[in-house]
Design a protein around this motif. Structure first.
Motif, PDB file in Angstrom:
ATOM      1  N   GLY A   1       0.811  -1.209   0.000  1.00 32.60           N
ATOM      2  CA  GLY A   1       0.000   0.000   0.000  1.00 32.60           C
ATOM      3  C   GLY A   1       0.845   1.258   0.000  1.00 32.60           C
ATOM      4  O   GLY A   1       1.975   1.263   0.496  1.00 32.60           O
ATOM      5  N   ASP A   2       0.285   2.325  -0.563  1.00 35.41           N
ATOM      6  CA  ASP A   2       0.981   3.615  -0.606  1.00 35.41           C
ATOM      7  C   ASP A   2      -0.017   4.748  -0.459  1.00 35.41           C
ATOM      8  O   ASP A   2      -1.157   4.660  -0.949  1.00 35.41           O
ATOM      9  CB  ASP A   2       1.726   3.782  -1.933  1.00 35.41           C
ATOM     10  CG  ASP A   2       2.359   5.166  -2.061  1.00 35.41           C
ATOM     11  OD1 ASP A   2       3.349   5.422  -1.350  1.00 35.41           O
ATOM     12  OD2 ASP A   2       1.859   5.994  -2.850  1.00 35.41           O
TER      13      ASP A   2
ATOM     14  N   LEU B   1      -1.781   0.927   6.367  1.00 37.80           N
ATOM     15  CA  LEU B   1      -1.573   0.009   7.484  1.00 37.80           C
ATOM     16  C   LEU B   1      -2.899  -0.445   8.067  1.00 37.80           C
ATOM     17  O   LEU B   1      -3.182  -1.644   8.171  1.00 37.80           O
ATOM     18  CB  LEU B   1      -0.718   0.683   8.562  1.00 37.80           C
ATOM     19  CG  LEU B   1      -0.653  -0.045   9.910  1.00 37.80           C
ATOM     20  CD1 LEU B   1       0.028  -1.398   9.767  1.00 37.80           C
ATOM     21  CD2 LEU B   1       0.045   0.824  10.957  1.00 37.80           C
ATOM     22  N   ASN B   2      -3.733   0.500   8.456  1.00 39.00           N
ATOM     23  CA  ASN B   2      -4.976   0.134   9.119  1.00 39.00           C
ATOM     24  C   ASN B   2      -5.946  -0.559   8.179  1.00 39.00           C
ATOM     25  O   ASN B   2      -6.624  -1.519   8.573  1.00 39.00           O
ATOM     26  CB  ASN B   2      -5.651   1.356   9.742  1.00 39.00           C
ATOM     27  CG  ASN B   2      -6.921   0.989  10.472  1.00 39.00           C
ATOM     28  OD1 ASN B   2      -8.018   1.050   9.922  1.00 39.00           O
ATOM     29  ND2 ASN B   2      -6.783   0.549  11.724  1.00 39.00           N
TER      30      ASN B   2
ATOM     31  N   TRP C   1       1.850 -13.609   7.201  1.00 41.09           N
ATOM     32  CA  TRP C   1       1.923 -12.776   6.001  1.00 41.09           C
ATOM     33  C   TRP C   1       2.639 -11.477   6.332  1.00 41.09           C
ATOM     34  O   TRP C   1       2.944 -11.192   7.491  1.00 41.09           O
ATOM     35  CB  TRP C   1       0.536 -12.524   5.413  1.00 41.09           C
ATOM     36  CG  TRP C   1      -0.425 -11.782   6.297  1.00 41.09           C
ATOM     37  CD1 TRP C   1      -1.112 -12.263   7.362  1.00 41.09           C
ATOM     38  CD2 TRP C   1      -0.805 -10.402   6.176  1.00 41.09           C
ATOM     39  NE1 TRP C   1      -1.906 -11.289   7.924  1.00 41.09           N
ATOM     40  CE2 TRP C   1      -1.740 -10.138   7.199  1.00 41.09           C
ATOM     41  CE3 TRP C   1      -0.471  -9.375   5.295  1.00 41.09           C
ATOM     42  CZ2 TRP C   1      -2.336  -8.880   7.374  1.00 41.09           C
ATOM     43  CZ3 TRP C   1      -1.063  -8.123   5.460  1.00 41.09           C
ATOM     44  CH2 TRP C   1      -1.981  -7.896   6.488  1.00 41.09           C
ATOM     45  N   VAL C   2       2.944 -10.700   5.290  1.00 44.23           N
ATOM     46  CA  VAL C   2       3.697  -9.464   5.485  1.00 44.23           C
ATOM     47  C   VAL C   2       3.013  -8.317   4.735  1.00 44.23           C
ATOM     48  O   VAL C   2       2.276  -8.528   3.768  1.00 44.23           O
ATOM     49  CB  VAL C   2       5.149  -9.594   4.992  1.00 44.23           C
ATOM     50  CG1 VAL C   2       5.906 -10.623   5.802  1.00 44.23           C
ATOM     51  CG2 VAL C   2       5.196  -9.937   3.500  1.00 44.23           C
ATOM     52  N   GLY C   3       3.267  -7.099   5.203  1.00 43.86           N
ATOM     53  CA  GLY C   3       2.794  -5.899   4.529  1.00 43.86           C
ATOM     54  C   GLY C   3       3.959  -4.985   4.215  1.00 43.86           C
ATOM     55  O   GLY C   3       4.865  -4.830   5.042  1.00 43.86           O
ATOM     56  N   ASN C   4       3.954  -4.428   3.030  1.00 44.19           N
ATOM     57  CA  ASN C   4       4.969  -3.455   2.637  1.00 44.19           C
ATOM     58  C   ASN C   4       4.267  -2.146   2.294  1.00 44.19           C
ATOM     59  O   ASN C   4       3.517  -2.076   1.314  1.00 44.19           O
ATOM     60  CB  ASN C   4       5.764  -3.957   1.425  1.00 44.19           C
ATOM     61  CG  ASN C   4       6.458  -5.275   1.698  1.00 44.19           C
ATOM     62  OD1 ASN C   4       6.054  -6.317   1.197  1.00 44.19           O
ATOM     63  ND2 ASN C   4       7.509  -5.254   2.501  1.00 44.19           N
ATOM     64  N   PHE C   5       4.498  -1.134   3.113  1.00 45.61           N
ATOM     65  CA  PHE C   5       3.757   0.111   2.992  1.00 45.61           C
ATOM     66  C   PHE C   5       4.708   1.290   2.820  1.00 45.61           C
ATOM     67  O   PHE C   5       5.843   1.268   3.313  1.00 45.61           O
ATOM     68  CB  PHE C   5       2.881   0.328   4.223  1.00 45.61           C
ATOM     69  CG  PHE C   5       1.990  -0.845   4.547  1.00 45.61           C
ATOM     70  CD1 PHE C   5       0.994  -1.249   3.674  1.00 45.61           C
ATOM     71  CD2 PHE C   5       2.159  -1.563   5.724  1.00 45.61           C
ATOM     72  CE1 PHE C   5       0.188  -2.333   3.967  1.00 45.61           C
ATOM     73  CE2 PHE C   5       1.357  -2.646   6.034  1.00 45.61           C
ATOM     74  CZ  PHE C   5       0.368  -3.034   5.146  1.00 45.61           C
TER      75      PHE C   5
END
Length: 353
Positions: free
Chosen positions: A172-173, A208-209, A249-253
């Motif tokens: 996300g961006d 993020l949220n 899992w992972v998040g890339n923000f």
């Protein structure tokens, strides 16, 4: 599954059609967002109505009183309890570090609260804010408007039902040129003490949220880097990239205070993906793509104005004595995650939550 989940993308899954009560809201803090987005949204709503505004600017008070037909107070009058019989709940939209005292005042008057995100400028102050509402027995909603967007809620249902299999990754961006237009460097978002953080706190919290909401999960660790090459951003991060680890899992923000405007979010699963363009702008038409082995669904212009939905959701919960989600606990998860991202960026190390 497409048809059953997205047949009515604008559906309110929380509304009780038999309720016609109106909750009167006092808006504390009348910056541009509150004036141009939040107050008009309340006015357009079904259950929320703006009745009081609180501002330190006499000209704003006069203009808003005339435009919305509301009672206008200064901060001393608000703290002293003026016009408490004219509102049932309080919307706090002041700079981050001022949320705590204004929420404490609302709680002391026995008023329910919807507070802008992030909840405060530090974790400690955010915890005190949540405790003030708990101690007073009033509801606290963290103003995550994306969680009330009908399209986002349909995507959450789809993900929860296994529509994309097991979530593997989120990307996300949110890029918001904070110095664009007539805006200059003399603003609270660039004041480290008032804001708590820069792009990370102001707009990084959105991907993020929203990813957390879609996946129904909380972070376990964070790694982050920040950069502020422009001297105007000496006290806050201008750019941030942060990796967030979840259970499986992972998040890339990423978030930026300069560059071409952009808002996007994508969840990739073992059996498909969901992607949203124009993801976080107020009132934007979401461009949604859902891909699975059985086909692809594209949605444009679906859903509703999520700011109207946000205030109506909150007001409906207050009127019907229902629970509120996102609540203060949800806001604290993000506060701790953002603080961990700052710690990681400063230390160069992965930070566990």
């Amino acid at each position: 599954m497409f048809e059953s989940t997205f047949a009515d993308a604008s559906r309110r899954d929380w509304a009780d059609d038999g309720t016609d009560a109106t909750v009167r809201i006092a808006t504390v803090g009348c910056g541009n967002y509150a004036r141009s987005v939040s107050l008009p949204a309340m006015e357009r709503g079904e259950y929320a109505a703006p009745t009081v505004v609180v501002s330190g600017d006499a000209d704003k008070r006069a203009t808003l009183a005339d435009e919305f037909g509301v009672t206008a107070l200064d901060y001393d009058e608000y703290e002293a309890g003026a016009a408490t019989d004219e509102y049932d709940a309080v919307y706090v939209a002041t700079p981050n570090r001022l949320h705590l005292p204004h929420v404490e005042t609302a709680a002391s008057h026995g008023k329910h609260v919807i507070c802008e995100k992030p909840l405060e400028a530090t974790v400690d102050r955010a915890e005190r804010l949540v405790a003030a509402c708990d101690d007073a027995g009033v509801r606290l909603m963290t103003a995550y408007r994306m969680q009330t967007d009908p399209v986002v809620r349909r995507l959450r249902e789809f993900v929860a039902a296994g529509g994309i299999g097991d979530v593997q990754r989120a990307v996300g961006d949110f890029t918001f040129p904070v110095l664009g237009g007539d805006a200059g460097p003399d603003q609270w978002r660039l004041d480290g003490r008032l804001a708590g953080g820069g792009a990370l706190y102001d707009v990084g919290v959105y991907p993020l949220n929203t990813a957390r909401f879609l996946a129904g999960d909380d972070p376990v660790a964070v790694s982050a880097t920040t950069r502020s090459p422009d001297p105007a951003f000496e006290e806050v991060d201008q750019h941030v990239d942060f990796g967030v680890e979840f259970d499986g899992w992972v998040g890339n923000f990423s978030a930026s205070f300069s560059g071409h405007p952009n808002t996007s979010l994508e969840l990739l699963g073992s059996d498909g993906r969901v992607a949203v363009r124009s993801a976080f702008q107020p009132g934007a038409d979401r461009e949604v793509t859902v891909e699975t082995p059985t086909g692809t669904l594209d949605l444009t212009g679906a859903g509703a104005d999520e700011t109207v939905e946000e205030f109506d959701y909150f007001a409906h919960a207050v009127a019907t004595d229902a629970g509120v989600d996102p609540d203060g606990a949800d806001g604290l998860v993000d506060m701790r995650t953002l603080a961990a991202a700052q710690e990681s960026a400063a230390s160069g190390r992965r930070v566990e939550l």
